[in-house]
Scaffold this active site. Structure first.
Site, short mmCIF file in Angstrom:
data_model
loop_
_atom_site.label_atom_id
_atom_site.label_comp_id
_atom_site.label_asym_id
_atom_site.label_seq_id
_atom_site.Cartn_x
_atom_site.Cartn_y
_atom_site.Cartn_z
N TYR A 78 0.84 -1.20 0.00
CA TYR A 78 0.00 0.00 0.00
C TYR A 78 0.87 1.25 0.00
CZ TYR A 78 -3.78 3.22 0.77
OH TYR A 78 -4.68 4.24 0.61
N PHE A 130 -6.79 22.02 -24.42
CA PHE A 130 -7.07 20.60 -24.54
C PHE A 130 -8.33 20.33 -23.72
CE2 PHE A 130 -6.96 16.12 -23.43
CZ PHE A 130 -6.96 15.60 -24.71
N THR A 131 -9.14 19.37 -24.19
CA THR A 131 -10.48 19.15 -23.61
C THR A 131 -10.46 19.01 -22.08
OG1 THR A 131 -10.18 16.80 -24.10
CG2 THR A 131 -11.42 18.11 -25.70
N ASP A 221 2.03 20.70 -20.12
CA ASP A 221 1.36 19.43 -20.36
C ASP A 221 2.36 18.59 -21.13
OD1 ASP A 221 -0.08 17.30 -21.31
OD2 ASP A 221 -1.91 18.46 -21.67
N LYS A 264 0.36 8.20 -23.29
CA LYS A 264 0.85 8.59 -24.61
C LYS A 264 2.35 8.28 -24.71
CE LYS A 264 -3.27 10.74 -24.53
NZ LYS A 264 -3.66 11.75 -23.57
N ARG A 388 -12.39 15.91 -34.12
CA ARG A 388 -11.80 17.00 -33.35
C ARG A 388 -12.29 18.29 -34.01
NH1 ARG A 388 -11.32 15.66 -28.54
NH2 ARG A 388 -9.44 14.70 -27.77
N PHE A 455 -18.21 14.98 -26.57
CA PHE A 455 -17.78 14.16 -27.71
C PHE A 455 -17.67 12.67 -27.36
CE2 PHE A 455 -13.40 13.65 -26.24
CZ PHE A 455 -13.26 14.73 -25.38
C1 LIG Z 1 -4.72 12.67 -23.20
C2 LIG Z 1 -4.33 14.04 -22.86
C3 LIG Z 1 -4.60 14.58 -21.59
C4 LIG Z 1 -5.42 13.85 -20.55
O1 LIG Z 1 -4.82 12.70 -20.13
P1 LIG Z 1 -5.65 11.37 -19.73
O2 LIG Z 1 -4.57 10.40 -19.40
O3 LIG Z 1 -6.46 10.98 -20.91
O4 LIG Z 1 -6.49 11.71 -18.56
C5 LIG Z 1 -4.13 15.85 -21.33
N1 LIG Z 1 -3.47 16.57 -22.24
C6 LIG Z 1 -3.22 16.09 -23.47
C7 LIG Z 1 -2.49 16.93 -24.47
C8 LIG Z 1 -3.65 14.82 -23.83
O5 LIG Z 1 -3.43 14.37 -25.06
#
Ligand SMILES: *Cc1c(COP(=O)(O)O)cnc(C)c1O
Length: 463
Positions: A78, A130-131, A221, A264, A388, A455
């Site tokens: 843990y 970004f969303t 980011d 990613k 998009r 979306f």
């Molecule tokens: C995917 C993404 C996020 C969010 O990350 P999650 O792991 O999907 O929560 C934030 N910023 C960018 C540029 C992304 O492509």
């Protein structure tokens, strides 16, 4: 067609396949039924009904044997798992920040960061939204302000660094609202919504100078910062002979904090983090992560996932890996360019973006041309892409009006190390076929609209 005699020496991926996952081939009738059942939203398709899945490059990566063997070394304690310390070492070594808080994925880190730094009434400038990032900024009471260069909003405009910040726009905002109302500048490299476009080192360095003068922190980011580093190596004066790993570290060094979706660049299927040089912010994030994610030494992840991430980070900064990763995206995109299909130029790092506004020029944006194009592409070949454009842009959080962004795109995102060049040929030929049939395409009407990030779950019918 005869095979052309090669005028160059080809490159290939620096790996070979050890295990395969069979794909299901469907008929056109099956796909027509599936997309109608999914409300013409590719997010609502079952993956079993998909042949080549280019919905996203998020969490869809193929892990290496080194990462898979790391899963067996998961220390599922843990508290204080040894995998947490491996992750700590990998992040501090390759991204260069001092402190690390793991989170279950990127938005977990965005949530915590926004809660700590943003006060109601604040403004957060950034190089395109970004969303999930913008939503967390808004939920914390902030307003996102786009300060990316104009070129980023024009898909056909060639520019090596469309992710750059426009200092005129940034200065105007800071002069108007005052630096006290700007808790940080939100930078993404590469910029997903602009088409996977990079920011130059020079631009970020200049931003560092500006922000230091005004005492404004920079939050990166870092989701695709390694891809950004690769583009700097390829395109920016003075970086040709530097390694991607070195460039990444310099890039991050101009920022104070980063949020990361490890799904990613970091070659995993789940994971993320918040990393920072600011000790105060670290202490607060460590506090909040316990509330929303899990203890600060696992952040909602299993020990084995942290191990896979630590190993994935090391693999992700390898020059040969990046060459093949971005090279595959360029291979696909070059077909579109050669065949006269409008795409975002130059080709981005993680995806090829079809310009649906140009391809389905006969459809008004209120009929969601990009949503319609993604559905048509699926019906043609079982290739799954995503919208998009207006659907992703959602509604203005204050007025409730629909946002109609300049970019109305369909994204073909490439999972890392998953598909072959032959798959790319199938995708390219299907896009060409849909492009040739474009005159007969019909638009869509939204019949179900979720409140947040619509979306993902919106439903449509043909008009
Ligand atoms: C995917 C993404 C996020 C969010 O990350 P999650 O792991 O999907 O929560 C934030 N910023 C960018 C540029 C992304 O492509």
């Amino acid at each position: 067609m005869p095979y052309p005699k090669p005028s160059r020496r080809s490159w290939a991926e620096p790996w070979k396949v050890k295990m395969v996952e069979p794909l299901r081939l469907t008929t056109r009738e099956q796909r027509e039924r599936a997309i109608a059942e999914a409300g013409f939203n590719t997010f609502l398709l079952r993956s079993e009904d998909v042949y080549i899945d280019l919905l996203t490059d998020s969490g869809t990566n193929a892990m290496s044997d080194i990462q898979w063997s790391g899963l067996m070394l998961g220390d599922e304690a843990y508290a204080g798992s040894k995998n947490f310390y491996h992750l700590w070492d990998a992040v501090t070594e390759h991204y260069g920040y001092k402190y690390l808080v793991p989170t279950h994925q990127g938005r977990g880190a965005e949530h915590i960061l926004s809660k700590i730094l943003i006060k109601p009434g604040d403004f957060i400038p950034g190089n395109m939204y970004f969303t999930t990032t913008r939503l967390h900024q808004e939920l914390a009471g902030g307003t996102f302000v786009d300060v990316i260069i104009d070129e980023a909003h024009d898909p056909a405009r060639e520019h090596p660094f469309k992710g750059n910040v426009d200092f005129t726009k940034l200065r105007k905002l800071v002069d108007e609202v005052g630096a006290k109302k700007v808790p940080y500048v939100s930078i993404a490299g590469t910029v997903n919504m602009a088409g996977g476009q990079p920011q130059s080192m020079g631009n970020l360095r200049a931003l560092r100078d500006y922000c230091s003068q005004h005492h404004i922190p920079i939050v990166l980011d870092a989701t695709r910062a390694v891809e950004n580093a690769y583009f700097i190596q390829q395109r920016e004066e003075g970086y040709k002979s530097k390694k991607v790993a070195e460039i990444l570290k310099e890039y991050c060094s101009y920022t104070d904090t980063c949020t990361m979706s490890a799904k990613k660049d970091a070659l995993t299927n789940i994971g993320g983090w918040l990393a920072t040089n600011d000790q105060g912010l670290y202490e607060e994030a460590r506090n909040l992560v316990v509330v929303y994610e899990g203890l600060h030494t696992y952040g909602g992840l299993a020990g084995r996932d942290m191990e896979a991430m630590a190993r994935g980070i090391v693999e992700s900064v390898d020059d040969d890996h990046m060459r093949a990763r971005v090279g595959q995206v360029e291979y696909l995109g070059q077909h579109m360019i050669d065949w006269g299909i409008p795409i975002v130029r130059p080709i981005g790092g993680h995806a090829v973006f079809l310009d649906a506004r140009a391809i389905y020029a006969h459809l008004p944006q209120c009929q969601y041309p990009a949503q319609a194009l993604a559905a048509d592409l699926y019906v043609d070949s079982g290739v799954r892409s995503m919208e998009r454009g207006a659907v992703s842009a959602g509604r203005d959080s204050k007025t409730g009006e629909e946002r109609f962004p300049k970019l109305e795109l369909v994204r073909l995102a490439l999972p890392r190390r998953v598909y072959t060049q032959a798959h790319m040929d199938v995708v390219a030929e299907s896009v060409l076929h849909v492009f040739e049939q474009r005159a007969g395409a019909r638009g869509l009407k939204m019949i179900f609209e979720p409140k947040y990030l619509r979306f993902f779950q919106a439903r449509f019918e043909k008009v």
